[in-house]
Design a protein around this motif. Sequence first.
Motif, PDB file in Angstrom:
ATOM      1  N   GLU B  79       1.251  -1.402   0.221  1.00  0.00           N
ATOM      2  CA  GLU B  79       0.125   0.260   0.039  1.00  0.00           C
ATOM      3  C   GLU B  79       0.818   1.112  -0.015  1.00  0.00           C
ATOM      4  N   SER B  80       1.801   1.189   0.499  1.00  0.00           N
ATOM      5  CA  SER B  80       2.724   2.268   0.489  1.00  0.00           C
ATOM      6  C   SER B  80       4.490   1.914   0.647  1.00  0.00           C
ATOM      7  N   ALA B  81       4.979   1.804  -0.207  1.00  0.00           N
ATOM      8  CA  ALA B  81       6.791   1.008  -0.109  1.00  0.00           C
ATOM      9  C   ALA B  81       7.311   2.020   0.903  1.00  0.00           C
ATOM     10  N   ALA B  82       8.527   0.754   1.234  1.00  0.00           N
ATOM     11  CA  ALA B  82       9.315   1.768   2.521  1.00  0.00           C
ATOM     12  C   ALA B  82      10.671   1.188   0.873  1.00  0.00           C
ATOM     13  N   PRO B  83      11.976   1.611   1.230  1.00  0.00           N
ATOM     14  CA  PRO B  83      12.689   1.307   1.624  1.00  0.00           C
ATOM     15  C   PRO B  83      13.416  -0.261   1.414  1.00  0.00           C
ATOM     16  N   SER B  84      13.102  -0.489   2.884  1.00  0.00           N
ATOM     17  CA  SER B  84      13.180  -1.912   3.773  1.00  0.00           C
ATOM     18  C   SER B  84      12.438  -2.739   3.004  1.00  0.00           C
ATOM     19  N   GLN B  85      11.448  -2.339   2.206  1.00  0.00           N
ATOM     20  CA  GLN B  85      10.605  -3.681   1.409  1.00  0.00           C
ATOM     21  C   GLN B  85      11.233  -4.329  -0.330  1.00  0.00           C
ATOM     22  N   THR B  86      12.669  -3.479  -0.597  1.00  0.00           N
ATOM     23  CA  THR B  86      13.659  -3.515  -1.901  1.00  0.00           C
ATOM     24  C   THR B  86      13.720  -5.207  -1.554  1.00  0.00           C
ATOM     25  N   SER B  87      13.634  -6.241  -2.295  1.00  0.00           N
ATOM     26  CA  SER B  87      13.482  -7.259  -2.553  1.00  0.00           C
ATOM     27  C   SER B  87      13.378  -8.183  -3.515  1.00  0.00           C
ATOM     28  N   VAL B  88      14.540  -9.671  -4.011  1.00  0.00           N
ATOM     29  CA  VAL B  88      13.311 -10.314  -4.727  1.00  0.00           C
ATOM     30  C   VAL B  88      11.716 -11.030  -3.988  1.00  0.00           C
ATOM     31  N   TYR B  89      10.793 -10.837  -5.032  1.00  0.00           N
ATOM     32  CA  TYR B  89       9.912 -11.768  -4.125  1.00  0.00           C
ATOM     33  C   TYR B  89       8.970 -12.992  -5.322  1.00  0.00           C
ATOM     34  N   PHE B  90       8.461 -14.226  -4.395  1.00  0.00           N
ATOM     35  CA  PHE B  90       8.601 -15.041  -5.477  1.00  0.00           C
ATOM     36  C   PHE B  90       7.243 -15.791  -4.421  1.00  0.00           C
ATOM     37  N   CYS B  91       6.650 -16.077  -5.363  1.00  0.00           N
ATOM     38  CA  CYS B  91       4.860 -16.361  -5.523  1.00  0.00           C
ATOM     39  C   CYS B  91       5.214 -18.263  -5.590  1.00  0.00           C
TER      40      CYS B  91
END
Lengths: 111, 115
Positions: B79-91
């Motif tokens: 909803e409100s991206a933060a630098p700490s959410q920089t990552s690779v996301y796997f489903c």
Amino acid sequence: GEDVEQSLFLSVREGDSSVINCTYTDSSSTYLYWYKQEPGAGLQLLTYIFSNMDMKQDQRLTVLLNKKDKHLSLRIADTQTGDSAIYFCAETPLNNNDMRFGAGTRLTVKP
Amino acid sequence: NAGVTQTPKFQVLKTGQSMTLQCAQDMNHNSMYWYRQDPGMGLRLIYYSASEGTTDKGEVPNGYNVSRLNKREFSLRLESAAPSQTSVYFCASSAGTSAITDTQYFGPGTRLTVL
């Protein structure tokens, strides 16, 4: 915190055996897995072992489990350059859908 | 049979922006999962869905929401991206309703950078 630990790097020569080690902390773990990740790709399940087993062999892959020491290893016989990848160890605690992964071991195979 | 697909493959956001990561599987699997992969930390479970219409929190759910739109699709929203959410996301998906006994199949990942 880290529930599953692996060394980060391993380098071997083509044709040698590779052994990737993993330790985990949850004694109730029922299934333990090895996944392979090639560059730019998702994770591919290589093999898994039930916690009541000591060893599982699948072609060039041998998984050894020492439940007393909570130590899991993956041995790749006759390692090839195509085996170069990151290998992830994972565990699933009992009664829990939460699969815990190690940080991954980057295997480099030199010609 | 494409397995598990994810879109987009890459995304750059500014802090505070929102976005939704899409995931779909064509294997008629019951369970679907979202993980994030950070260097030196392995994969961590964000949310999972054991069946259509149900979702549960994983290890690191804060800052995320999910929707199991139907059996095939499982989306992850920031909803409100933060630098700490920089990552690779796997489903990932699995046939049954339990990660204990089911093999999980992973998508190729979405690399997200939050500036």
